[in-house]
Design an enzyme around this catalytic site. Structure first.
Site, PDB file in Angstrom:
ATOM      1  N   LYS A  54       6.827 -25.693   4.114  1.00  0.00           N
ATOM      2  CA  LYS A  54       8.154 -25.137   3.800  1.00  0.00           C
ATOM      3  C   LYS A  54       9.245 -25.986   4.439  1.00  0.00           C
ATOM      4  O   LYS A  54      10.252 -26.302   3.806  1.00  0.00           O
ATOM      5  CB  LYS A  54       8.254 -23.690   4.298  1.00  0.00           C
ATOM      6  CG  LYS A  54       7.540 -22.692   3.412  1.00  0.00           C
ATOM      7  CD  LYS A  54       7.443 -21.319   4.058  1.00  0.00           C
ATOM      8  CE  LYS A  54       6.463 -20.454   3.292  1.00  0.00           C
ATOM      9  NZ  LYS A  54       6.065 -19.233   3.978  1.00  0.00           N
ATOM     10  N   GLN A  98       7.130 -15.645   8.863  1.00  0.00           N
ATOM     11  CA  GLN A  98       5.813 -15.898   8.276  1.00  0.00           C
ATOM     12  C   GLN A  98       4.853 -14.757   8.621  1.00  0.00           C
ATOM     13  O   GLN A  98       4.754 -14.334   9.771  1.00  0.00           O
ATOM     14  CB  GLN A  98       5.279 -17.243   8.807  1.00  0.00           C
ATOM     15  CG  GLN A  98       3.979 -17.697   8.197  1.00  0.00           C
ATOM     16  CD  GLN A  98       4.085 -18.052   6.714  1.00  0.00           C
ATOM     17  OE1 GLN A  98       5.137 -18.462   6.228  1.00  0.00           O
ATOM     18  NE2 GLN A  98       3.004 -17.883   5.990  1.00  0.00           N
ATOM     19  N   ASP A 121      12.563 -14.063   1.198  1.00  0.00           N
ATOM     20  CA  ASP A 121      11.254 -13.617   0.699  1.00  0.00           C
ATOM     21  C   ASP A 121      11.419 -12.476  -0.311  1.00  0.00           C
ATOM     22  O   ASP A 121      10.502 -12.182  -1.068  1.00  0.00           O
ATOM     23  CB  ASP A 121      10.403 -13.064   1.860  1.00  0.00           C
ATOM     24  CG  ASP A 121       9.382 -14.061   2.384  1.00  0.00           C
ATOM     25  OD1 ASP A 121       8.900 -14.886   1.600  1.00  0.00           O
ATOM     26  OD2 ASP A 121       9.092 -13.995   3.593  1.00  0.00           O
TER      27      ASP A 121
HETATM   28  N1  GUN Z   1       2.350 -15.477   4.309  1.00  0.00           N
HETATM   29  C1  GUN Z   1       1.693 -15.883   3.189  1.00  0.00           C
HETATM   30  N2  GUN Z   1       2.547 -15.964   2.160  1.00  0.00           N
HETATM   31  C2  GUN Z   1       3.761 -15.607   2.626  1.00  0.00           C
HETATM   32  C3  GUN Z   1       5.049 -15.516   2.022  1.00  0.00           C
HETATM   33  O1  GUN Z   1       5.251 -15.754   0.835  1.00  0.00           O
HETATM   34  N3  GUN Z   1       6.056 -15.121   2.852  1.00  0.00           N
HETATM   35  C4  GUN Z   1       5.850 -14.839   4.158  1.00  0.00           C
HETATM   36  N4  GUN Z   1       6.903 -14.458   4.884  1.00  0.00           N
HETATM   37  N5  GUN Z   1       4.669 -14.915   4.752  1.00  0.00           N
HETATM   38  C5  GUN Z   1       3.638 -15.301   3.978  1.00  0.00           C
END
Ligand code: GUN
Length: 289
Positions: A54, A98, A121
């Protein structure tokens, strides 16, 4: 004729290119780039890879990347304090915590603490409510990615029967809302649905988001259907290695479907591109306020 493979890597790359150009224009106009803050608590290896990817993607489109790597022993209060600081930071447009978080932290409480207008998100109940009621908000990334891939195979899904297999808050429920907004007739199916194969066979559009490797077999696919496979499952092979497979048995589905997303290289690459798109959207709205 075998199904068209929908190339998610190519669609994601085009989207990132469009975002990069928009970021360049807006940064010059406003004197700062959009900022995305990502918080990782602990050392989960898969999460570390996601967060690194990311951060890299954020920088590649010219955005400002802020990463907070916190120790696994971080208290809930410390994490909430950091979220509050980022909520009030005018250089931060998007905040992503995350998941999963360590067990001693209440994830719901943390997600609720994120400013809904920075919730890139789209997990905050305010954004879920905005999506459900057709108001402007931030939409979860994987569902947005599914809709963009669907557009690759169809000019309009209006009037079609879309079956979503899976009812999670992150994928199943929001993608069902997006399909409804696109004028589909939508069914949400799940592990307790009676005669799931027959339900899938009635789908013009099938969204598989169950997290069970190759659960959806080829003869569950209606001839000519569009199949979007959200599953990313790592399985062991006969050669003692591992490989990624989706929720759909792709090889079996190919003779039945009109178009299908492969795994890997389908929905997966779209998620980060849509996250960057949400960050750009949040930035544009913050400039308007
Ligand atoms: N963990 C796995 N996929 C995601 C996601 O799309 N967003 C977040 N915040 N954590 C994750």
């Amino acid at each position: 004729m075998p199904a068209q493979l929908i190339d998610g890597a190519a669609v994601a790359s085009r989207l990132r290119q469009t975002i990069r150009q928009r970021v360049s224009t807006l940064s010059a106009q406003h004197g700062r780039a959009p900022g995305l803050a990502v918080i990782l608590v602990g050392q989960d290896p898969a999460s570390q890879v996601y967060v690194r990817n990311k951060g890299k993607a954020t920088l590649e489109v010219g955005m400002h990347s802020i990463e907070h790597h916190l120790d696994a022993s971080t208290s809930e209060t410390e994490l909430l304090n950091l979220v509050a600081r980022l909520n009030n930071d005018p250089l931060v447009d998007g905040i992503l915590v995350q998941l999963p978080l360590p067990r001693h932290i209440d994830s719901q409480r943390v997600l609720l603490a994120i400013d809904p207008n920075k919730d890139v998100d789209g997990f905050h109940p305010i954004n879920a409510g905005r999506l459900m009621t057709g108001q402007e908000g931030l939409v979860p990334c994987t569902p947005s990615g599914c809709m963009l891939l669907l557009k690759e195979a169809l000019t309009s899904p209006a009037g079609m029967h879309a079956v979503v297999v899976g009812r999670s808050n992150i994928v199943g429920k929001p993608v069902a809302q997006l399909l409804l907004q696109a004028d589909c007739t939508v069914t949400i199916a799940h592990s307790r649905t009676n005669d799931l194969p027959a339900m899938c066979r009635s789908a013009d559009i099938l969204i598989a988001a169950v997290g069970k490797p190759e659960m959806i077999r080829g003869d569950w696919i209606k001839p000519g259907a569009i199949v979007i496979d959200v599953g990313i499952n790592r399985i062991d092979t006969a050669e003692g290695k591992t490989k990624l497979v989706g929720d759909v048995a792709t090889q079996e589905a190919l003779p039945h479907a009109l178009a299908i997303t492969p795994v890997p290289g389908g929905v997966g690459p779209m998620t980060i591109a849509c996250l960057l798109n949400n960050t750009l959207t949040a930035f544009e709205r913050h400039q308007r306020q």
